[in-house]
Structures are given as C-alpha cells and as structure tokens.
Design a protein around this motif. Structure first.
Motif, short mmCIF file in Angstrom:
data_model
loop_
_atom_site.label_atom_id
_atom_site.label_comp_id
_atom_site.label_asym_id
_atom_site.label_seq_id
_atom_site.Cartn_x
_atom_site.Cartn_y
_atom_site.Cartn_z
N LEU A 157 48.28 51.47 41.09
CA LEU A 157 48.05 50.14 41.68
C LEU A 157 46.70 50.10 42.39
O LEU A 157 45.95 49.14 42.25
CB LEU A 157 49.17 49.81 42.66
CG LEU A 157 49.01 48.49 43.44
CD1 LEU A 157 49.07 47.30 42.50
CD2 LEU A 157 50.07 48.38 44.52
N LEU A 164 43.37 42.52 42.03
CA LEU A 164 44.48 41.81 42.66
C LEU A 164 44.03 41.07 43.91
O LEU A 164 44.48 39.94 44.18
CB LEU A 164 45.60 42.79 42.99
CG LEU A 164 46.21 43.52 41.79
CD1 LEU A 164 47.36 44.41 42.23
CD2 LEU A 164 46.68 42.53 40.73
N VAL A 172 54.58 39.03 40.98
CA VAL A 172 54.94 40.45 41.01
C VAL A 172 56.33 40.62 40.42
O VAL A 172 57.29 40.02 40.91
CB VAL A 172 54.90 41.02 42.43
CG1 VAL A 172 55.25 42.50 42.42
CG2 VAL A 172 53.53 40.80 43.07
N ILE A 184 52.25 44.69 47.41
CA ILE A 184 51.20 43.72 47.07
C ILE A 184 51.13 42.61 48.11
O ILE A 184 50.05 42.16 48.49
CB ILE A 184 51.43 43.18 45.65
CG1 ILE A 184 51.19 44.29 44.63
CG2 ILE A 184 50.51 41.98 45.38
CD1 ILE A 184 51.38 43.88 43.19
#
Length: 246
Positions: A157, A164, A172, A184
């Motif tokens: 990630l 992002l 998500v 996130i």
C-alpha cells in the motif's frame, strides 16, 4: 432529458406528436412487472440501473429495451447470469462494456475530471472492484484501480500512497477483517467509501466481520455500504463529486 426533447421539437427533428408520446412515459413506464423510472435521470442526474438477480431473462430484455428506446444516458444491468446475458445480447447487441457480470449499453465518454481510486485489499476482491469501476464508467468517470494492497503486506500500500493521497475520492474494498478502510481513511483527507466483501474464512462470517469493523473504524468519516455492494459505492462517489456542480 426534457431539455433535449424541447430542443428537438424546436429544431424540427421530432414532431410535437412524437414528443407527446415520449412525455407519456414520464415519470415511469410499466414493463413486464417492473416500473421503469424514466424520471430518475432528471431528478438525480444518474440513470436507473437494473439489478439482475430475481429477474427472468425476458424481464431483463424488456427493461433494457425500454430504457434504450425511451431513456437517456447509459443503461446498466448488474449481477447477471449466463441466460440473462445471452438473452440481452441477442435482443440488444453486444454491450459497450462488461465487467463482473455487469453490462453497460451506451457507455458515455469520460466527462468528469475527478480522480477516483478503487482499491482492493486482495485479489479475491477484484470482482467487486470491477463492478464499482464499471458503474463509475457508466457515470462518465474513469477510475484508477489498485489491487491487492491489503494490510497483511502494508509495504504494498505504501508503494502506491502518492496515487491514493492525490485522489478526490476512494472506494476501499476489503474482506477478512476489513482493516484496509481504516488505514486508508487515516492516510487521506478524501472521502472514503468502504465496501466489505464476503471474502474470508469462517470467522469472516461472509462479510459481516468486515462490515462491522468498517462501521467501527477509528478513521473519522469513513462511509460504509453493504456487503459486496460495489455498485452502491460507485453511486455514492458519483453523488459526492457531482454535488458541487448541481
């Protein structure tokens, strides 16, 4: 839809009688047990979608045909089975796009400049991501899709973090314990719409564990839709980015 109809009457491309015939189908039309909402695009700026499960192939054919003939914008049919797909293709031709058992006719050109990311925790979540991405495309949004970046390997990630944090909104998608939504949601200030999936082992309870974990997220402002509801997440994002321009 009404403005286009009035413009067509003014230009002479359709007759007033033809316009009256079209207006008779507003706000809805009864088609083979379904009440097809032609007014939705006018009210919400998004066309009615068709949910495949529970409908016969003939009903899918009839509803798609009604929207193609009398509706405005794209026609999206979701969660189809093989018989429904075959019947609709025979009646209405090959759709402009397909993904995750969903089909779109009259796929619009990209009309939004919003940067939307669709992110999955695992590869097994991709079918839900495909559904969300196709629904976004039906609304003129071209999302980026980032797959298999779940918390079991957080470095995956972090390698995509710039992409992002630049997004205007993020969907998500995660099963198992659903932790990716919190991660996130804590890394970006953009709206986050979380989709729990039914991916997971016994204690995952077919997505209930991820659903409850996302609802209990310590990341402020994370929105949660139903289990496996990629379509619903896409519609939520479409509303979010469209609202300032209403």
């Amino acid at each position: 839809m009404l403005r286009a109809l009035l413009d067509d009457v003014r230009s002479g491309s359709i007759t007033p009688d033809d316009a009256v015939d079209r207006l008779r189908r507003l706000p809805f039309a009864d088609v083979d047990g379904a009440t097809v909402d032609h007014h939705r695009n006018l009210r919400q700026g998004m066309p009615e979608a068709i949910y495949g499960p529970g409908k016969s192939p003939a009903q899918c054919v009839a509803i798609v045909g009604e929207l193609l003939a009398n509706g405005a914008g794209s026609v999206l049919l979701t969660r189809t089975d093989n018989a429904q797909r075959a019947a609709c293709i025979e009646a209405h031709g090959v759709p402009d796009a397909e993904a995750s058992r969903s089909m779109v006719w009259r796929l619009p050109a990209v009309s939004s400049t919003a940067r939307i990311a669709v992110v999955t925790a695992g590869t097994s979540d991709i079918p839900i991501a495909d559904e969300a991405a196709l629904a976004l495309r039906a609304h003129g949004i071209d999302p980026s899709v980032v797959t298999d970046v779940g918390v079991a390997g957080l470095h995956r990630l972090l390698a995509r973090l710039d992409e992002l944090t630049d997004a205007d909104a993020i969907i998500v998608i995660a099963g198992m314990e659903g932790a990716l939504a919190s991660v996130i949601g804590g890394l970006t200030g953009a709206p986050v719409v979380a989709v729990p999936t039914s991916v997971g082992y016994g204690a995952g309870l077919d997505g209930v564990t991820a659903l409850l974990a996302m609802h209990a997220s310590c990341a402020s402002g994370v929105t949660v839709v139903g289990i496996d509801n990629g379509f619903g997440a896409a519609c939520a994002v479409a509303r979010i980015i469209a609202w300032p321009n209403r």
